[in-house]
Design a protein around this motif. Structure first.
Motif, mmCIF file in Angstrom:
data_model
loop_
_atom_site.group_PDB
_atom_site.id
_atom_site.type_symbol
_atom_site.label_atom_id
_atom_site.label_comp_id
_atom_site.label_asym_id
_atom_site.label_seq_id
_atom_site.Cartn_x
_atom_site.Cartn_y
_atom_site.Cartn_z
ATOM 1 N N VAL A 167 0.844 -1.168 -0.124
ATOM 2 C CA VAL A 167 0.105 0.034 -0.025
ATOM 3 C C VAL A 167 0.788 1.331 0.105
ATOM 4 O O VAL A 167 0.411 2.348 -0.723
ATOM 5 C CB VAL A 167 -1.112 -0.129 1.303
ATOM 6 N N PHE A 168 2.061 1.233 0.727
ATOM 7 C CA PHE A 168 2.725 2.535 0.952
ATOM 8 C C PHE A 168 3.200 3.042 -0.415
ATOM 9 O O PHE A 168 2.999 4.239 -0.515
ATOM 10 C CB PHE A 168 4.046 2.205 1.788
ATOM 11 N N PRO A 169 3.846 2.326 -1.424
ATOM 12 C CA PRO A 169 4.130 2.589 -2.643
ATOM 13 C C PRO A 169 2.997 3.362 -3.617
ATOM 14 O O PRO A 169 3.277 4.376 -4.281
ATOM 15 C CB PRO A 169 4.734 1.500 -3.499
ATOM 16 N N VAL A 170 1.863 2.935 -3.236
ATOM 17 C CA VAL A 170 0.694 3.402 -4.120
ATOM 18 C C VAL A 170 0.302 4.772 -3.578
ATOM 19 O O VAL A 170 0.112 5.599 -4.258
ATOM 20 C CB VAL A 170 -0.596 2.460 -4.106
ATOM 21 N N LEU A 171 0.329 4.814 -2.384
ATOM 22 C CA LEU A 171 0.044 6.171 -1.620
ATOM 23 C C LEU A 171 1.215 7.134 -1.802
ATOM 24 O O LEU A 171 0.678 8.321 -2.146
ATOM 25 C CB LEU A 171 -0.203 6.038 -0.137
ATOM 26 N N TRP A 172 2.450 6.605 -1.811
ATOM 27 C CA TRP A 172 3.536 7.619 -2.126
ATOM 28 C C TRP A 172 3.292 8.133 -3.571
ATOM 29 O O TRP A 172 3.878 9.380 -3.722
ATOM 30 C CB TRP A 172 4.802 7.027 -1.795
ATOM 31 N N ALA A 173 2.946 7.241 -4.354
ATOM 32 C CA ALA A 173 3.095 7.752 -5.889
ATOM 33 C C ALA A 173 1.690 8.477 -6.312
ATOM 34 O O ALA A 173 1.697 9.187 -7.290
ATOM 35 C CB ALA A 173 3.071 6.427 -6.784
ATOM 36 N N THR A 174 0.719 8.337 -5.577
ATOM 37 C CA THR A 174 -0.359 9.006 -6.153
ATOM 38 C C THR A 174 -0.926 10.113 -5.090
ATOM 39 O O THR A 174 -1.667 11.096 -5.658
ATOM 40 C CB THR A 174 -1.649 7.924 -6.241
ATOM 41 N N ARG A 190 -9.803 11.321 -11.753
ATOM 42 C CA ARG A 190 -9.061 9.890 -12.518
ATOM 43 C C ARG A 190 -8.092 9.597 -11.511
ATOM 44 O O ARG A 190 -7.907 8.363 -11.444
ATOM 45 C CB ARG A 190 -8.659 10.540 -13.887
ATOM 46 N N LEU A 191 -7.178 10.425 -10.855
ATOM 47 C CA LEU A 191 -6.296 9.984 -9.979
ATOM 48 C C LEU A 191 -6.698 9.161 -8.998
ATOM 49 O O LEU A 191 -6.459 8.148 -8.454
ATOM 50 C CB LEU A 191 -5.445 11.073 -9.721
ATOM 51 N N GLU A 192 -7.789 9.896 -8.428
ATOM 52 C CA GLU A 192 -8.441 9.259 -7.247
ATOM 53 C C GLU A 192 -9.083 8.141 -7.669
ATOM 54 O O GLU A 192 -8.921 6.876 -6.793
ATOM 55 C CB GLU A 192 -9.680 10.082 -6.922
ATOM 56 N N LEU A 193 -9.648 7.644 -8.773
ATOM 57 C CA LEU A 193 -10.199 6.298 -9.213
ATOM 58 C C LEU A 193 -9.016 5.261 -9.324
ATOM 59 O O LEU A 193 -9.307 4.153 -9.078
ATOM 60 C CB LEU A 193 -10.985 6.548 -10.695
ATOM 61 N N ALA A 194 -7.844 5.906 -9.937
ATOM 62 C CA ALA A 194 -6.600 4.937 -10.173
ATOM 63 C C ALA A 194 -6.105 4.459 -8.813
ATOM 64 O O ALA A 194 -5.801 3.378 -8.516
ATOM 65 C CB ALA A 194 -5.610 5.779 -10.978
ATOM 66 N N GLN A 195 -5.982 5.588 -7.840
ATOM 67 C CA GLN A 195 -5.421 5.346 -6.533
ATOM 68 C C GLN A 195 -6.552 4.167 -5.812
ATOM 69 O O GLN A 195 -5.943 3.064 -5.234
ATOM 70 C CB GLN A 195 -5.373 6.651 -5.797
ATOM 71 N N SER A 196 -7.652 4.396 -5.991
ATOM 72 C CA SER A 196 -8.737 3.381 -5.434
ATOM 73 C C SER A 196 -8.525 1.886 -5.921
ATOM 74 O O SER A 196 -8.462 1.064 -5.200
ATOM 75 C CB SER A 196 -10.034 3.744 -5.357
ATOM 76 N N TRP A 197 -8.278 1.897 -7.462
ATOM 77 C CA TRP A 197 -8.094 0.625 -7.862
ATOM 78 C C TRP A 197 -6.682 -0.234 -7.313
ATOM 79 O O TRP A 197 -6.767 -1.462 -6.896
ATOM 80 C CB TRP A 197 -8.086 0.855 -9.515
ATOM 81 N N TYR A 198 -5.491 0.762 -7.328
ATOM 82 C CA TYR A 198 -4.446 0.164 -6.739
ATOM 83 C C TYR A 198 -4.376 -0.222 -5.372
ATOM 84 O O TYR A 198 -3.639 -1.458 -5.160
ATOM 85 C CB TYR A 198 -3.458 0.986 -7.238
ATOM 86 N N LEU A 199 -5.148 0.630 -4.372
ATOM 87 C CA LEU A 199 -4.925 0.364 -3.171
ATOM 88 C C LEU A 199 -6.044 -1.001 -3.121
ATOM 89 O O LEU A 199 -5.654 -1.998 -2.262
ATOM 90 C CB LEU A 199 -5.680 1.353 -2.433
ATOM 91 N N GLY A 200 -7.166 -1.137 -3.756
ATOM 92 C CA GLY A 200 -8.013 -2.057 -3.805
ATOM 93 C C GLY A 200 -7.345 -3.477 -4.026
ATOM 94 O O GLY A 200 -7.573 -4.411 -3.329
#
Length: 226
Positions: A167-174, A190-200
């Motif tokens: 999770v940490f790399p996803v949060l750091w990148a987005t 769009r960025l929030e949607l991408a973040q939710s997909w990668y966190l999911g």
């Protein structure tokens, strides 16, 4: 900004229907596939035992069926709870949620997500399928624990560490990219949607790995010597 549909909860009839199909259709199909693979393995001279074949079959179900479903469900939960302030209650899975808004993905986004889905499925197969891996993980948990209660705590701690590592790399990148966008900027959503997909995807992989490992553990405990 896309219009947000109202949060909904599946009807009881729909939940009962899916539950009935899972039990009435899914279980016989799995048993039939297991018997067929055992017979095929006997004819083809596979070195796998019946319980080993069942472990691989369950690992395939986790990797190919549960993993995509878990990604979708986890993304929907992350999207639903976005923007919650610290201290606000987050009842994961207990609140009605709205479908995630659909946006057109770029070719690069599609390839990255497909690669993550493929690597995730293959790694789940590699972890949950071979019984040697399950035995190695059990040995590590036994070494890190001093009883049944601490065994479960060690398992939870290990899952938490793995989840943080994903999770940490996803949060750091987005997160910084999202904060630089104003609230009314379509690119922010769009960025929030991408973040939710990668966190999911990160959370879904950890959940599926735990489920697959526990299934493999139960197979070893109750079927290996039958």
């Amino acid at each position: 900004m896309t219009s947000a549909p109202e949060p909904t909860r599946p009807s009881l009839a729909k939940q009962l229907l899916w539950g009935g199909l899972a039990v009435g259709v899914g279980v016989p199909l799995c048993l039939g596939a297991w018997i067929g693979l055992v017979l095929a393995g006997d004819r083809l001279g596979w070195s796998l035992t019946a319980d080993g074949i069942f472990a691989w079959l369950m690992a395939a179900l986790v990797a190919l069926l549960l993993w995509p479903i878990a990604i979708r469900g986890s993304q929907r939960q992350f999207w639903h709870f976005r923007g919650r302030r610290p201290g606000e209650p987050v009842r994961w899975g207990a609140e009605p949620t709205a479908p995630v808004p659909k946006v057109r993905l770029t070719a690069g986004d599609r390839w990255v997500r497909a690669a993550i889905a493929l690597v995730g499925a293959l790694s789940l197969l590699a972890i949950c399928g071979p019984q040697a891996v399950t035995l190695a993980l059990l040995g590590a948990l036994d070494a890190a624990s001093a009883g049944a209660r601490s065994w479960w705590l060690a398992l939870q701690l290990g899952a938490f560490i793995v989840m943080l590592a994903l999770v940490f790399p996803v949060l750091w990148a987005t997160e910084r990219a999202i904060r630089r966008r104003p609230d009314d900027d379509p690119a922010r959503e769009r960025l929030e949607l991408a973040q939710s997909w990668y966190l999911g995807a990160a959370l879904a992989w950890v959940m599926c790995a735990i489920v697959g490992f526990l299934i493999s553990f139960m197979i070893l405990r109750y079927l290996a010597y039958v």
